[in-house]
Design a protein around this motif. Sequence first.
Motif, PDB file in Angstrom:
ATOM      1  N   LYS A   1     -15.717 -15.937 -38.505  1.00 38.67           N
ATOM      2  CA  LYS A   1     -16.421 -17.176 -38.156  1.00 38.67           C
ATOM      3  C   LYS A   1     -17.458 -16.918 -37.062  1.00 38.67           C
ATOM      4  CE  LYS A   1     -12.997 -20.370 -39.858  1.00 38.67           C
ATOM      5  NZ  LYS A   1     -12.056 -21.430 -39.574  1.00 38.67           N
ATOM      6  N   THR A   2     -17.148 -16.021 -36.133  1.00 38.83           N
ATOM      7  CA  THR A   2     -18.116 -15.651 -35.099  1.00 38.83           C
ATOM      8  C   THR A   2     -19.338 -15.001 -35.736  1.00 38.83           C
ATOM      9  OG1 THR A   2     -16.346 -15.356 -33.474  1.00 38.83           O
ATOM     10  CG2 THR A   2     -18.449 -14.290 -32.989  1.00 38.83           C
ATOM     11  N   ILE A   3     -19.105 -14.115 -36.695  1.00 44.43           N
ATOM     12  CA  ILE A   3     -20.209 -13.460 -37.402  1.00 44.43           C
ATOM     13  C   ILE A   3     -21.032 -14.490 -38.168  1.00 44.43           C
ATOM     14  CG2 ILE A   3     -20.738 -11.896 -39.323  1.00 44.43           C
ATOM     15  CD1 ILE A   3     -18.282 -10.205 -38.306  1.00 44.43           C
ATOM     16  N   LEU A   4     -20.364 -15.396 -38.865  1.00 41.95           N
ATOM     17  CA  LEU A   4     -21.089 -16.429 -39.617  1.00 41.95           C
ATOM     18  C   LEU A   4     -21.918 -17.309 -38.693  1.00 41.95           C
ATOM     19  CD1 LEU A   4     -18.403 -17.445 -42.265  1.00 41.95           C
ATOM     20  CD2 LEU A   4     -20.645 -16.441 -42.719  1.00 41.95           C
ATOM     21  N   ASP A   5     -21.342 -17.688 -37.560  1.00 42.27           N
ATOM     22  CA  ASP A   5     -22.085 -18.520 -36.602  1.00 42.27           C
ATOM     23  C   ASP A   5     -23.311 -17.780 -36.062  1.00 42.27           C
ATOM     24  OD1 ASP A   5     -20.306 -20.601 -36.920  1.00 42.27           O
ATOM     25  OD2 ASP A   5     -19.192 -20.189 -35.078  1.00 42.27           O
ATOM     26  N   ALA A   6     -23.154 -16.484 -35.801  1.00 46.27           N
ATOM     27  CA  ALA A   6     -24.278 -15.704 -35.278  1.00 46.27           C
ATOM     28  C   ALA A   6     -25.355 -15.486 -36.340  1.00 46.27           C
ATOM     29  CB  ALA A   6     -23.775 -14.351 -34.758  1.00 46.27           C
ATOM     30  N   ALA A   7     -24.955 -15.379 -37.597  1.00 41.91           N
ATOM     31  CA  ALA A   7     -25.913 -15.082 -38.672  1.00 41.91           C
ATOM     32  C   ALA A   7     -26.621 -16.325 -39.206  1.00 41.91           C
ATOM     33  CB  ALA A   7     -25.189 -14.375 -39.816  1.00 41.91           C
ATOM     34  N   ARG A   8     -26.061 -17.498 -38.984  1.00 37.47           N
ATOM     35  CA  ARG A   8     -26.633 -18.733 -39.549  1.00 37.47           C
ATOM     36  C   ARG A   8     -28.092 -18.963 -39.134  1.00 37.47           C
ATOM     37  NH1 ARG A   8     -22.858 -21.913 -38.110  1.00 37.47           N
ATOM     38  NH2 ARG A   8     -21.679 -21.551 -40.010  1.00 37.47           N
TER      39      ARG A   8
END
Length: 173
Positions: free
Chosen positions: A34-41
């Motif tokens: 979820k941290t990766i997804l938040d950073a990539a959004r």
Amino acid sequence: HQLRVSARRALAAIRLFSDVIPSAHAKWFRKKLKTILDAARPTRDLDVLIHDRLPNCPQAPARLGLVLRRQRDARQKPIIRLDKKMRRKHSLRRHTASLVGDLKEASVGKNAIDQPSVESWAKSQILDLSRLFFAAIPGEPSVEALHSLRILTKRFRYTTEFLEPVLQSGEIR
């Protein structure tokens, strides 16, 4: 885009196999993904603007494209920091090895007679998810309802792709 797809697929796998993945491992992987997804959004949003929308706006000055590309470069920095941190600490490798070890250890003590067949388990997973999917189809479409349906559609697709090898191909279709 591929980073986000991979992270969503991994989250779907964690959800699908939650009965066999120890909760501490599932929690750690969910949090990291979820941290990766938040950073990539934000980067993905800028990619869409730059590659899909900007070419359709011939009146937009070239400078706007330059500004958007600089913003995109800046938005990639948190993703790069996450990658470096995880590589430096070998945390992904360590957590994956620990999960595999725990799964191997847990499987040794299982009695095959008490366990459902993989095929019947896979069918029950798809049936449960298909019920959720069809219940989520909105009577009155709204942006929120359609977005939720889109997310559930991806989850359904990833789940069927994971389970396809254990089911007959006609059943997946």
